[in-house]
Design a protein around this motif. Structure first.
Motif, PDB file in Angstrom:
ATOM      1  N   ILE A   1       0.846  -1.202   0.000  1.00  0.00           N
ATOM      2  CA  ILE A   1       0.000   0.000   0.000  1.00  0.00           C
ATOM      3  C   ILE A   1       0.875   1.243   0.000  1.00  0.00           C
ATOM      4  O   ILE A   1       0.623   2.204  -0.728  1.00  0.00           O
ATOM      5  N   TRP A   2       1.926   1.230   0.811  1.00  0.00           N
ATOM      6  CA  TRP A   2       2.796   2.398   0.934  1.00  0.00           C
ATOM      7  C   TRP A   2       3.552   2.695  -0.358  1.00  0.00           C
ATOM      8  O   TRP A   2       3.708   3.841  -0.751  1.00  0.00           O
ATOM      9  N   SER A   3       4.009   1.649  -1.035  1.00  0.00           N
ATOM     10  CA  SER A   3       4.837   1.863  -2.212  1.00  0.00           C
ATOM     11  C   SER A   3       4.044   2.060  -3.505  1.00  0.00           C
ATOM     12  O   SER A   3       4.636   2.329  -4.546  1.00  0.00           O
ATOM     13  N   ALA A   4       2.721   1.925  -3.452  1.00  0.00           N
ATOM     14  CA  ALA A   4       1.909   2.091  -4.664  1.00  0.00           C
ATOM     15  C   ALA A   4       1.826   3.573  -5.041  1.00  0.00           C
ATOM     16  O   ALA A   4       1.712   4.444  -4.179  1.00  0.00           O
ATOM     17  N   ASP A   5       1.912   3.837  -6.330  1.00  0.00           N
ATOM     18  CA  ASP A   5       1.810   5.211  -6.814  1.00  0.00           C
ATOM     19  C   ASP A   5       0.366   5.713  -6.809  1.00  0.00           C
ATOM     20  O   ASP A   5       0.107   6.884  -6.567  1.00  0.00           O
ATOM     21  N   GLU A   6      -0.557   4.812  -7.090  1.00  0.00           N
ATOM     22  CA  GLU A   6      -1.978   5.162  -7.118  1.00  0.00           C
ATOM     23  C   GLU A   6      -2.650   4.547  -5.892  1.00  0.00           C
ATOM     24  O   GLU A   6      -2.124   3.619  -5.284  1.00  0.00           O
ATOM     25  N   PRO A   7      -3.831   5.028  -5.539  1.00  0.00           N
ATOM     26  CA  PRO A   7      -4.557   4.395  -4.430  1.00  0.00           C
ATOM     27  C   PRO A   7      -4.864   2.930  -4.748  1.00  0.00           C
ATOM     28  O   PRO A   7      -5.276   2.590  -5.847  1.00  0.00           O
ATOM     29  N   VAL A   8      -4.650   2.085  -3.776  1.00  0.00           N
ATOM     30  CA  VAL A   8      -4.876   0.650  -3.950  1.00  0.00           C
ATOM     31  C   VAL A   8      -6.354   0.363  -3.712  1.00  0.00           C
ATOM     32  O   VAL A   8      -6.921   0.816  -2.715  1.00  0.00           O
ATOM     33  N   PRO A   9      -6.996  -0.399  -4.605  1.00  0.00           N
ATOM     34  CA  PRO A   9      -8.410  -0.737  -4.392  1.00  0.00           C
ATOM     35  C   PRO A   9      -8.603  -1.542  -3.111  1.00  0.00           C
ATOM     36  O   PRO A   9      -7.752  -2.376  -2.746  1.00  0.00           O
ATOM     37  N   PHE A  10      -9.708  -1.310  -2.456  1.00  0.00           N
ATOM     38  CA  PHE A  10      -9.996  -1.990  -1.190  1.00  0.00           C
ATOM     39  C   PHE A  10     -10.041  -3.500  -1.380  1.00  0.00           C
ATOM     40  O   PHE A  10      -9.669  -4.254  -0.486  1.00  0.00           O
ATOM     41  N   ARG A  11     -10.490  -3.950  -2.542  1.00  0.00           N
ATOM     42  CA  ARG A  11     -10.580  -5.387  -2.817  1.00  0.00           C
ATOM     43  C   ARG A  11      -9.204  -6.043  -2.725  1.00  0.00           C
ATOM     44  O   ARG A  11      -9.064  -7.125  -2.149  1.00  0.00           O
ATOM     45  N   LEU A  12      -8.189  -5.412  -3.263  1.00  0.00           N
ATOM     46  CA  LEU A  12      -6.837  -5.971  -3.185  1.00  0.00           C
ATOM     47  C   LEU A  12      -6.308  -5.979  -1.760  1.00  0.00           C
ATOM     48  O   LEU A  12      -5.601  -6.900  -1.348  1.00  0.00           O
ATOM     49  N   ILE A  13      -6.649  -4.956  -1.003  1.00  0.00           N
ATOM     50  CA  ILE A  13      -6.239  -4.918   0.405  1.00  0.00           C
ATOM     51  C   ILE A  13      -6.908  -6.049   1.175  1.00  0.00           C
ATOM     52  O   ILE A  13      -6.272  -6.737   1.983  1.00  0.00           O
ATOM     53  N   ALA A  14      -8.191  -6.265   0.912  1.00  0.00           N
ATOM     54  CA  ALA A  14      -8.920  -7.337   1.595  1.00  0.00           C
ATOM     55  C   ALA A  14      -8.352  -8.703   1.242  1.00  0.00           C
ATOM     56  O   ALA A  14      -8.232  -9.583   2.111  1.00  0.00           O
ATOM     57  N   ILE A  15      -7.966  -8.910  -0.009  1.00  0.00           N
ATOM     58  CA  ILE A  15      -7.376 -10.184  -0.420  1.00  0.00           C
ATOM     59  C   ILE A  15      -6.040 -10.398   0.292  1.00  0.00           C
ATOM     60  O   ILE A  15      -5.763 -11.482   0.814  1.00  0.00           O
ATOM     61  N   GLY A  16      -5.218  -9.354   0.349  1.00  0.00           N
ATOM     62  CA  GLY A  16      -3.935  -9.471   1.028  1.00  0.00           C
ATOM     63  C   GLY A  16      -4.083  -9.748   2.511  1.00  0.00           C
ATOM     64  O   GLY A  16      -3.356 -10.578   3.078  1.00  0.00           O
ATOM     65  N   LEU A  17      -5.034  -9.090   3.149  1.00  0.00           N
ATOM     66  CA  LEU A  17      -5.250  -9.324   4.574  1.00  0.00           C
ATOM     67  C   LEU A  17      -5.808 -10.728   4.834  1.00  0.00           C
ATOM     68  O   LEU A  17      -5.442 -11.368   5.819  1.00  0.00           O
ATOM     69  N   SER A  18      -6.675 -11.201   3.946  1.00  0.00           N
ATOM     70  CA  SER A  18      -7.212 -12.548   4.143  1.00  0.00           C
ATOM     71  C   SER A  18      -6.120 -13.602   3.957  1.00  0.00           C
ATOM     72  O   SER A  18      -6.098 -14.606   4.668  1.00  0.00           O
ATOM     73  N   GLU A  19      -5.215 -13.376   3.021  1.00  0.00           N
ATOM     74  CA  GLU A  19      -4.104 -14.310   2.846  1.00  0.00           C
ATOM     75  C   GLU A  19      -3.145 -14.272   4.034  1.00  0.00           C
ATOM     76  O   GLU A  19      -2.545 -15.281   4.387  1.00  0.00           O
TER      77      GLU A  19
END
Length: 114
Positions: free
Chosen positions: A69-87
């Motif tokens: 999330i920190w290194s992304a140039d654009e805002p990260v979609p919530f769906r990708l954050i949720a997938i990463g947290l679930s993993e």
């Protein structure tokens, strides 16, 4: 087949934490099969190692998500954050699931031992 694909994509720390999380289950089954005082004494440190491995695997996954999330140039979609947290919750789920079954085996072994 998807299970093995997921394991191939997992990092070294995630795989190590999953392997260590399964050790209490093996110790619990060993105690249920042949209950001895030495095997019961081994259950506590192996269980602690399994808990710490699960927590370490979860925190490593959480750090990876936060770094992405920190290194992304654009805002990260919530769906990708949720997938990463679930993993990142998988090592914790496996660790506590294995600990539950391990201590149920230990309780069964205690009944046989007494």
């Amino acid at each position: 087949m998807e299970f093995f694909t997921i394991l191939r994509q997992a990092g070294v720390l995630a795989l190590l934490s999953l392997i260590i999380a399964v050790l209490p289950l093996a110790a619990g089954i060993g105690y249920a099969v042949r209950p001895t005082e030495a095997r019961l004494a081994l259950m506590r440190p192996v269980s602690l190692a399994g808990m710490f491995a699960g927590v370490a695997g979860f925190l490593a996954g959480l750090m990876a998500v936060l770094r992405a999330i920190w290194s992304a140039d654009e805002p990260v979609p919530f769906r990708l954050i949720a997938i990463g947290l679930s993993e990142s919750l998988v090592p914790l789920f496996v660790a506590f699931g294995c600990l539950t079954v391990a201590w149920l085996c230990a309780a069964f072994g205690l009944r046989r031992h007494a």
